[in-house]
Design an enzyme around this catalytic site. Structure first.
Site, PDB file in Angstrom:
ATOM      1  N   ASN A  99       1.458   3.527  10.635  1.00  0.00           N
ATOM      2  CA  ASN A  99       0.732   4.055  11.809  1.00  0.00           C
ATOM      3  C   ASN A  99       1.152   3.229  13.008  1.00  0.00           C
ATOM      4  O   ASN A  99       1.635   2.106  12.850  1.00  0.00           O
ATOM      5  CB  ASN A  99      -0.781   3.899  11.586  1.00  0.00           C
TER       6      ASN A  99
ATOM      7  N   ALA B 201       2.539  -2.299   4.192  1.00  0.00           N
ATOM      8  CA  ALA B 201       2.239  -1.288   5.197  1.00  0.00           C
ATOM      9  C   ALA B 201       1.860  -2.040   6.461  1.00  0.00           C
ATOM     10  O   ALA B 201       1.170  -3.061   6.384  1.00  0.00           O
ATOM     11  CB  ALA B 201       1.064  -0.438   4.727  1.00  0.00           C
TER      12      ALA B 201
ATOM     13  N   MET C 195      -2.079  -7.023   7.132  1.00  0.00           N
ATOM     14  CA  MET C 195      -3.114  -7.884   6.541  1.00  0.00           C
ATOM     15  C   MET C 195      -2.639  -8.571   5.263  1.00  0.00           C
ATOM     16  O   MET C 195      -3.465  -8.932   4.417  1.00  0.00           O
ATOM     17  CB  MET C 195      -4.358  -7.048   6.242  1.00  0.00           C
ATOM     18  N   SER C 196      -1.334  -8.709   5.106  1.00  0.00           N
ATOM     19  CA  SER C 196      -0.846  -9.290   3.847  1.00  0.00           C
ATOM     20  C   SER C 196       0.385 -10.139   4.096  1.00  0.00           C
ATOM     21  O   SER C 196       0.686 -10.527   5.219  1.00  0.00           O
ATOM     22  CB  SER C 196      -0.510  -8.167   2.861  1.00  0.00           C
TER      23      SER C 196
ATOM     24  N   HIS D 133      -7.514   4.052   6.768  1.00  0.00           N
ATOM     25  CA  HIS D 133      -6.807   3.615   5.559  1.00  0.00           C
ATOM     26  C   HIS D 133      -6.116   4.809   4.899  1.00  0.00           C
ATOM     27  O   HIS D 133      -5.039   4.668   4.328  1.00  0.00           O
ATOM     28  CB  HIS D 133      -7.796   2.946   4.593  1.00  0.00           C
TER      29      HIS D 133
ATOM     30  N   SER E 191       0.818  -1.224   0.000  1.00  0.00           N
ATOM     31  CA  SER E 191       0.000   0.000   0.000  1.00  0.00           C
ATOM     32  C   SER E 191       0.843   1.261   0.000  1.00  0.00           C
ATOM     33  O   SER E 191       1.678   1.453   0.883  1.00  0.00           O
ATOM     34  CB  SER E 191      -0.866   0.068   1.261  1.00  0.00           C
TER      35      SER E 191
ATOM     36  N   HIS F 295      -5.768  -9.423  -1.164  1.00  0.00           N
ATOM     37  CA  HIS F 295      -5.747  -9.800   0.250  1.00  0.00           C
ATOM     38  C   HIS F 295      -6.880 -10.773   0.566  1.00  0.00           C
ATOM     39  O   HIS F 295      -7.914 -10.758  -0.114  1.00  0.00           O
ATOM     40  CB  HIS F 295      -5.964  -8.557   1.128  1.00  0.00           C
TER      41      HIS F 295
ATOM     42  N   HIS G 158      -3.768   0.304  -4.451  1.00  0.00           N
ATOM     43  CA  HIS G 158      -3.165  -0.869  -5.091  1.00  0.00           C
ATOM     44  C   HIS G 158      -3.529  -0.817  -6.568  1.00  0.00           C
ATOM     45  O   HIS G 158      -4.661  -1.120  -6.934  1.00  0.00           O
ATOM     46  CB  HIS G 158      -3.720  -2.154  -4.488  1.00  0.00           C
TER      47      HIS G 158
ATOM     48  N   TYR H 106      -8.883 -10.416   2.973  1.00  0.00           N
ATOM     49  CA  TYR H 106     -10.073  -9.661   3.397  1.00  0.00           C
ATOM     50  C   TYR H 106     -10.930  -9.193   2.229  1.00  0.00           C
ATOM     51  O   TYR H 106     -12.064  -8.762   2.415  1.00  0.00           O
ATOM     52  CB  TYR H 106      -9.700  -8.475   4.302  1.00  0.00           C
ATOM     53  N   GLU H 107     -10.392  -9.277   1.014  1.00  0.00           N
ATOM     54  CA  GLU H 107     -11.209  -8.940  -0.163  1.00  0.00           C
ATOM     55  C   GLU H 107     -12.091 -10.131  -0.565  1.00  0.00           C
ATOM     56  O   GLU H 107     -12.857 -10.026  -1.521  1.00  0.00           O
ATOM     57  CB  GLU H 107     -10.311  -8.562  -1.341  1.00  0.00           C
TER      58      GLU H 107
END
Ligand code: HPA
Length: 280
Positions: free
Chosen positions: A236, A114, A212-213, A248, A31, A84, A62, A86-87
């Site tokens: 963050n 990220a 998350m990746s 995000h 990201s 990902h 992305h 989550y998609e």
């Protein structure tokens, strides 16, 4: 129905017909870190949407394209954007692009992402070398029917992120006057950010970074015998460490802010990885 191996092979064949390349290093850009792809010379750019069976990214930040070319004379294949879990993608789909890079012949993979900083000495904007990971998703791209053509079913993950490559990255960073601490990356499914209680629990488990990746991709790469280097950008501090809510937008914004530093490190690192890997 086509097997995953046949799908990967079809994608590899398609790419080889479009671009005459034999990449030795693959790079997955996370990201907000897409700027690096612009450094690639003689680039053939192929949108993911044109490659057979390639999963499509649905996330802002992305861009979803494959950039093939050279960097300081080293043949590279860069994926700008990723998909990902989550998609709604399966672990096997998440790992698909890396398997294609493996099919194109890469021997080294640089994965970037990220991440939220859990360790409190980390700061927003820091780059961190991933020393190891915790797969908190409990999902695995190798699970299911085994296809030996990708590699063994049971394989060692004790040095998932090669110590040798981490040493090269740290030395390259030092030359640039950059601090490059190491940390353990914990992968959650997402897409909601974590609660402060989850972050405290992850810290107790030994995690320094949360994201998350990456882990599905690294598992698939290791099965294929590809050496991996991982770099996180702390976009963050993780939930509960600071008072502000996470977003995000902040992740993308920090990625952009750090893009120059990140691109400088990666650009210097690629020829070193190539040269030292040829010697090893
Ligand atoms: N949590 C999970 N994934 C992330 C974060 C975070 O705080 N920041 C960037 N990706």
């Amino acid at each position: 129905m086509l097997s995953q191996f046949e799908k990967v092979s079809a994608a590899v064949e398609f790419i080889r017909a479009r671009a005459e390349v034999a990449p030795s290093i693959g790079i997955v850009l996370g990201s907000g870190l897409g700027l690096f792809a612009e450094k690639v010379s003689d680039a053939a750019i192929i949108p993911f949407s044109e490659v057979p069976h390639f999963p499509q990214s649905t996330v802002p930040g992305h861009s979803g394209r494959l950039v093939l070319g050279t960097l300081h004379g080293v043949s590279v294949a860069v994926t700008q954007g990723r998909v990902h879990g989550y998609e709604g993608y399966s672990p096997e789909e998440v790992a698909f692009p890396v398997r294609v890079l493996g099919g194109l012949g890469i021997r080294t993979l640089v994965v970037t992402n990220a991440a939220g900083g859990i360790r409190t000495d980390l700061k927003q904007g820091d780059l961190v070398l991933i020393s190891d990971h915790i797969n908190f998703t409990q999902r695995n791209p190798i699970a299911g029917q085994h296809d030996e053509r990708f590699g063994a079913r049971f394989f060692d993950m004790s040095e998932a992120y090669a110590k040798r490559l981490r040493g090269l990255a740290a030395a390259t960073a030092r030359k640039q006057g950059m601090d490059l601490p190491e940390g353990v990356y914990l992968c959650v499914l997402g897409p909601s950010f974590e609660t402060p209680a989850e972050i405290r629990a992850f810290r107790a488990l030994g995690a320094d970074l949360v994201g998350m990746s990456t882990v599905q991709e690294v598992i698939a790469a290791r099965q294929m015998g590809i050496e991996v280097l991982g770099i996180s950008c702390v976009t963050n501090m993780a939930a509960g460490i600071q008072c502000e809510p996470l977003s995000h937008e902040e992740v993308i914004e920090t990625g952009h802010r750090v893009a120059q530093k990140f691109t400088g490190l990666l650009t210097a690192l690629i020829p070193v990885l190539k040269e030292e890997t040829a010697k090893a």
